[in-house]
Design an enzyme around this catalytic site. Structure first.
Site, PDB file in Angstrom:
ATOM      1  N   SER A  91      40.293  38.257  44.408  1.00 39.43           N
ATOM      2  CA  SER A  91      39.470  39.415  44.765  1.00 39.43           C
ATOM      3  C   SER A  91      39.316  40.392  43.609  1.00 39.43           C
ATOM      4  CB  SER A  91      40.074  40.128  45.976  1.00 39.43           C
ATOM      5  OG  SER A  91      41.337  40.699  45.661  1.00 39.43           O
ATOM      6  N   ASP A  92      40.442  40.825  43.020  1.00 40.37           N
ATOM      7  CA  ASP A  92      40.335  41.841  41.974  1.00 40.37           C
ATOM      8  C   ASP A  92      39.787  41.264  40.678  1.00 40.37           C
ATOM      9  OD1 ASP A  92      42.657  40.401  41.614  1.00 40.37           O
ATOM     10  OD2 ASP A  92      43.940  42.112  41.202  1.00 40.37           O
ATOM     11  N   CYS A  93      40.037  39.987  40.415  1.00 43.97           N
ATOM     12  CA  CYS A  93      39.451  39.356  39.226  1.00 43.97           C
ATOM     13  C   CYS A  93      37.931  39.300  39.353  1.00 43.97           C
ATOM     14  CB  CYS A  93      40.012  37.951  39.040  1.00 43.97           C
ATOM     15  SG  CYS A  93      41.781  37.921  38.720  1.00 43.97           S
TER      16      CYS A  93
END
Length: 719
Positions: free
Chosen positions: A450-452
């Protein structure tokens, strides 16, 4: 001095021989060139010299007088660490239970140990042994444990150190003091069992039958956190078949060296729940003990061969899916090493699957000035590149003639790294959609994060919004990325790591690993949530007509999650870096996206007060890894850290903190730690996973310091 040896006296390879082979997909492997002719044909780069701890021979520059000069000077150094394909490479080490899995798997499957690997792995382990007691912990800064000491002792013995060597003798003394290998946690017991140095009857059942349960059951493995199910899948397959290495002289010797009593006298079945107190982070619950008793009864009495065969066949099919969908990299090094054994025992050493895994081993190995380690994944290529781009854009330096080509190369890498195809049989292998996602490392590894995805989307948008930059990633692909992010929001408004939360929270009561926390299901995290919020807000500012109402709702719910997860002292707890400082920086960035600042937001004000109250006398910030393990803010014993200081300054600036003084003091500390060649020296370990294991993010000392300096310059000008 290490056990009477100096660094010079340890056997080591010639550092002039190492080269980092980089492909345009981000793949990176170290290769040792043995002849002078080979070395002359391919001279070492600045990057390789840096990673090996050699003198880079870069010119020294005058001390920076202003923050922007310091940022420029920092990137003038950092640009030399960019690979030919545009990403920023580095070690992703510090974890001390990864090498044992690979070395044991290689030994059992008869993969030859190259001399340079053998020498450098030994050197790494000797360099990272506890200088007082000779053992090893779960990570390089941790206390000695049975898990770390027993498994790394085995590695040294496999690689040729005898039982009477000073290093192994001291480690064995420490292992005996801790009660011997009988107190290994479950993962350690597993590796000793496949090596035939521990009895399978001494391990609580790890059954492949779990995968055959109805998928609607809350306990089905598809509802577990992705890393947990990825490890227990091949572990269960091997446990179910009771595969184990044939006894040889080394194994016979290890059986006697690892325990405090004769091996033949040990009743392993009585030690299923024996774990050394020094290792236990999450004790077995009563609920788990009941389940283990039921499973042991089933496994002993009712596990008919036809059930076993059916379960093993199904589990191996899922192993094949994992191999295919990750190009034999697997999600990480733990299940990668177990997969080596699974395919070796199932398909044989001449099979395509085994040869493919063998060829991929180099993707995980990293050479440093202290020896050879196993990285926590096949790299951090996408993650660190995204932050490098953001740091340069935030600093206003992305279009600088000296740096622009480096940013274009970074954009090219981000373009190539985006995943543009979903997994085959996505539902059958329990994978989240990935078309449009970005991974943590490389496209071939293939897992949505998600954060990548969010940080890469933001980096692409920031660069492509600059008029002088090419538009590498099309609008349709940007929309795919937004779709992925929106698909990952949980019911609580937050974002987890790889997938939606699939299982109930009570599954954490059956965590069998003993050494890790919060591993059974996904959890929403402030960092992942902030990444999603900032990416969606920036995308909305440029492309407001695409899914606008859904983005608005997503951001609103995410901000509510951020506010509700704030702790009474004003901080946030984070699970991917150390710890409250890191999380608070991200949370303040989230709040700034909806114009919640110190002057108008209760949550922002409390967070800023928390940070300012933790500032050191020298102007920096200092937080130790015990914050992660204990859940209470803990000062690092060595004092201020440049990375922690950058995080705190960035958070305060996002919040528009009204008093420049604490920020200025932090910036001054960052500038004072900068070296004449522009770099910052490595300090304490930066990252964490599963609450109890630390991991290195050495590029953070460039990405976040440069960003903090650039942000300060934009807001306040010169000091």
């Amino acid at each position: 001095m290490i056990y009477g040896y100096t660094e010079k006296e340890l056997e080591k390879t010639d550092p002039d021989g190492w080269r980092l082979i980089v492909e345009d997909t981000g793949r990176q492997r170290w290769k040792y060139l043995k002849t002078e002719e080979e070395r002359r044909e391919r001279p070492q780069t600045y990057m390789e010299k840096y990673f090996l701890g050699k003198n880079m021979d870069l010119p020294e520059q005058p001390a920076a007088k202003t923050p922007i000069e310091s940022a420029r000077k920092g990137f003038s150094f950092y640009k030399h660490l960019q690979t030919s394909d545009g990403n920023w490479a580095c070690e992703y080490g510090g974890v001390m239970f990864l090498l044992p899995g690979l070395i044991i798997a290689m030994y059992i499957s008869k993969i030859e140990f190259p001399d340079e690997m053998r020498i450098e792995v030994i050197r790494y382990l000797v360099n990272h042994a506890n200088p007082e007691d000779g053992g090893w912990g779960i990570h390089i800064e941790g206390k000695s444990t049975v898990f770390g000491t027993a498994l790394n002792y085995v590695v040294l013995r496999i690689l040729g150190l005898g039982p009477d060597h000073p290093v192994t003798m001291k480690a064995r003394i420490r292992l005996n003091e801790l009660g011997g290998a009988i107190g290994c946690p479950q993962w350690g017991k597993f590796w000793l069992a496949v090596l035939n140095c521990y009895g399978w009857e001494g391990i609580n059942p790890i059954l492949p039958e779990f995968w055959m349960l109805p998928e609607w059951l809350p306990i089905h493995p598809s509802r577990w956190w992705v890393h947990t199910r990825a490890v227990y899948l091949p572990m269960g397959y091997i446990y179910g078949e009771k595969f184990t290495a044939p006894v040889d002289p080394l194994i016979e010797s290890l059986r006697e060296e690892l325990y405090t009593q004769p091996y033949s006298s040990i009743n392993f079945s009585k030690h299923r729940n024996t774990t050394s107190p020094v290792d236990v982070y999450v004790p077995h619950t009563r609920f788990l003990r009941v389940i283990n008793s039921i499973l042991t009864f089933y496994h002993t009495i009712f596990r008919f061969s036809w059930i076993k065969d059916m379960a093993s066949k199904y589990a191996y099919k899922l192993i094949e899916y994992e191999n295919k969908n990750t190009d034999f990299l697997c999600i990480g090094p733990v299940n990668f090493s177990i997969h080596i054994l699974a395919v070796y025992w199932k398909e044989g050493p001449d099979s395509y699957a085994f040869k493919s895994h063998k060829e991929r081993m180099a993707d995980f190995l990293w050479i440093s000035k202290k020896g050879m380690m196993m990285n926590g994944t096949n790299g951090v290529q996408l993650w660190d590149t995204s932050f490098a781009v953001q740091a340069l854009v935030e600093s206003g330096l992305a279009e600088d003639p000296e740096f622009k080509d480096h940013m274009i190369k970074a954009l090219d890498f981000l373009d190539k790294c985006q995943i543009q195809k979903n997994c085959d049989d996505q539902q059958k292998c329990y994978r989240h959609r990935r078309k449009g996602a970005w991974p943590f490392s490389t496209r071939q590894q293939g897992y949505t994060v998600s954060d990548c995805t969010a940080e890469a989307l933001k980096a692409v948008l920031l660069l492509q919004n600059l008029k002088s930059f090419p538009k590498r990633v099309s609008y349709d692909r940007l929309k795919d990325s937004v779709d992925v992010i929106l698909s990952l929001q949980n019911k609580d408004g937050g974002f987890a790591s790889y997938e939606l939360i699939r299982g109930p929270s009570w599954l954490e009561f059956i965590n069998p690993a003993e050494v890790f926390g919060d591993i059974m299901i996904e959890h929403s995290y402030p960092e992942c949530t902030t990444a999603a919020v900032t990416a969606l807000c920036y995308f909305r500012s440029l492309c407001s007509h695409y899914r606008g109402p859904e983005i608005n709702k997503s951001v609103k719910n995410a901000i509510q999650f951020i506010k509700e997860s704030q702790r009474p002292d004003g901080s946030w707890y984070e699970s991917w870096a150390i710890c409250f400082t890191y999380a608070t920086m991200f949370a303040l960035e989230s709040l700034s996206c909806v114009k919640d600042f110190y002057e108008n937001s209760f949550h922002s004000r409390r967070a800023c007060d928390f940070l300012v109250n933790k500032q050191e006398e020298d102007g920096g910030w200092s937080e130790g890894y015990q914050s992660c393990t204990d859940g209470i803010w803990t000062r690092h014993p060595t004092g201020s850290q440049v990375v922690q200081t950058a995080w705190a300054c960035i958070g305060l600036m996002y919040a528009n903190y009204p008093d420049e003084t604490p920020i200025k003091r932090g910036i001054n500390l960052i500038m004072s730690r900068q070296q004449p060649n522009g770099e910052w020296k490595q300090e304490a370990i930066e990252g964490v996973f599963n609450k109890n294991c630390m991991i290195s993010y050495p590029n953070y000392k460039f990405n976040f310091t440069i960003k903090a300096l650039g942000m300060y310059s934009k807001r306040y000008g010169n000091i």
